[in-house]
Design an enzyme around this catalytic site. Sequence first.
Site, PDB file in Angstrom:
ATOM      1  N   LYS A   1      -0.008  -5.229   2.237  1.00 25.38           N
ATOM      2  CA  LYS A   1      -0.675  -4.542   3.634  1.00 25.38           C
ATOM      3  C   LYS A   1      -0.255  -4.964   4.661  1.00 25.38           C
ATOM      4  O   LYS A   1      -0.300  -6.457   4.800  1.00 25.38           O
ATOM      5  CB  LYS A   1      -2.211  -4.373   3.229  1.00 25.38           C
ATOM      6  CG  LYS A   1      -3.062  -3.628   4.579  1.00 25.38           C
ATOM      7  CD  LYS A   1      -4.437  -3.597   4.411  1.00 25.38           C
ATOM      8  CE  LYS A   1      -5.321  -2.873   5.126  1.00 25.38           C
ATOM      9  NZ  LYS A   1      -6.694  -2.613   4.813  1.00 25.38           N
TER      10      LYS A   1
ATOM     11  N   SER B   1      -8.805   1.451   4.572  1.00 20.69           N
ATOM     12  CA  SER B   1      -7.457   1.208   5.521  1.00 20.69           C
ATOM     13  C   SER B   1      -6.312   1.004   4.686  1.00 20.69           C
ATOM     14  O   SER B   1      -5.266   1.168   5.267  1.00 20.69           O
ATOM     15  CB  SER B   1      -7.850   0.205   6.658  1.00 20.69           C
ATOM     16  OG  SER B   1      -8.221  -0.994   5.965  1.00 20.69           O
TER      17      SER B   1
ATOM     18  N   SER C   1     -12.383  -0.439   2.287  1.00 20.26           N
ATOM     19  CA  SER C   1     -11.051  -0.192   2.519  1.00 20.26           C
ATOM     20  C   SER C   1      -9.990  -0.461   1.484  1.00 20.26           C
ATOM     21  O   SER C   1      -8.934  -0.371   1.366  1.00 20.26           O
ATOM     22  CB  SER C   1     -10.542  -1.029   3.798  1.00 20.26           C
ATOM     23  OG  SER C   1     -10.723  -0.453   4.899  1.00 20.26           O
TER      24      SER C   1
END
Length: 564
Positions: free
Chosen positions: A175, A255, A279
């Site tokens: 990420k 996210s 997330s």
Amino acid sequence: MERIRIVPGRINVLMLIIVAVLWMGSCKDQPAIDENIVLWTPYNDSTEIAANQSHDNPRMRYKLIQSRVLDKNDVFRPLYQKVSRFSEASYERLKPMILEQDIPALQAFVKEGKLSYEELVLFYLYRIYHYELDNETTLNTIIALNREVVEEARKKDKERKEGQHPIYGMPVLLKDNIDTEGMNTTAGALVFTNNTTDDAFIVEQLKAKGALILGKVNLSEWAYYLCDGCPVGYSAYGGQTLNPYGRKIFETGGSSAGSGTSMAANYAVAAVGTETSGSILSPSSQNSVVGLKPSIGLLSRTGIVPISSTLDTPGPMTRNVTDNAILLDAMMGKDSQDVSSVAQDFGVNWFQNLGSTTLKGKRFGAFSNLLESDSIYKMTLDKMAAAGAEIVVLDPPTVPLDGFISILNLDMKVDLPAYISDHVMNKKDITVREVADIMQYNLQDSLLRIPYGQGRFNAIVSDSTSMEALKAIKSNLESQTRAYFNEAIDDNQLDAILSINNYHAAYAAVAKYPALTIPMGYKATGEPISLTFIGKQFEEAKLLQLGAAYEKINKVRQTPEQYQ
């Protein structure tokens, strides 16, 4: 040499090979082909945007889909020649050995000489180029690639020996709020476009065990702590991440949207996400992959762009439980720079013998309201009961999470400046120092930088909660949510509590408890849905054992139809 243009669409591998051969035979003073070839061209996404304005979900009424700033040619050119030499025949030969296989199977093929780490990397790069350069299949997931990854894989082949960690030679995606040397860490924000850093602690751990960092993936900007009610998986830098099970139909979750979508589409062996509250669990559930939100302190947060030093944690996202345990183990280690980091001497083996666990005699708590409202949840629990598990129906008390948002607001107000001070290397380029500075930067071009506003940033700077009050909020919420779980677990002698997706993510977050989500099935629409196991602090090994046992009797994950 004339400028070579490839019309967007699926890569014609034969054409790429011909181009590469022509280039190698051209005169030496010609510019390198990587500087001239056009692999991708922006397109007009206005028709797609207009079509989504009638979507039932307001968060999916997009204002943009493709990034307005990221040129995919810059991402894909550097490795283009290496990928162009990887033939379709090689891809098809390797596909049964790689697609949807777990790490032990891949390592077995390598040991037998049927597969190399270099081939493994090229296989995934081939898929990424094939789907991400086509505007009809792109998920807007890959936003950076490691230019050295093929050479690194070749070196891993030469140095392979017995006894190495199972993550050795495995391509992993990160990420893009996780610091990585050689690739900028943007957090999806334009102000961080050129943010250069050293490796985060967990990246150091991965590299030390031989993992290959394949690249970076898109995310909800600032880990979805920028705008209110905006699309999940959107960032000004990377554009709108899309769900492979239904592009522009289903949310990606956030996210860690890119981590989830990349796993669903088989772009790497494993991915790393981060979670403050939901997330990891949300995008794992929405993309039918396995995601673990660990107990706070099990994994280091040093070198990760923060929301909250109280609640943030990285975690593994994979296509199966075994790989999840392997990736978790590979990232672990005591970090002296993280005050919450613990020594992981729990007397457990994280990834071996997972297959020996059964559900027989295991006791699980099930929420009565979910049993009444969700047929897939009920059918799944019936299947678990048929396998010998005992299901205890719970009517949990209501626990208001008063002050929860203030934890995020006030922590980010302090933690983000600390990250910039400690980890941003090029401070002459990155001139912002705190949230208010970023807000001013965004307002200079709101259409490009904050098309959905910055409501959560507004809340950060306007939150007047005192530090004394914040301390009380953190203490009260932790004790209340731990009691919420502990009373049910202890009174009923439960092994874990079962939820859906990220429904109880906020409770697990403030309790600092682990949660493991595993595919449970698909709704009539085709949208994925997952079963989430919640346990007590540092019970990750137990949850993984239970998850592996569940996965054996309900292995329902399917590769997205368009990405098989």
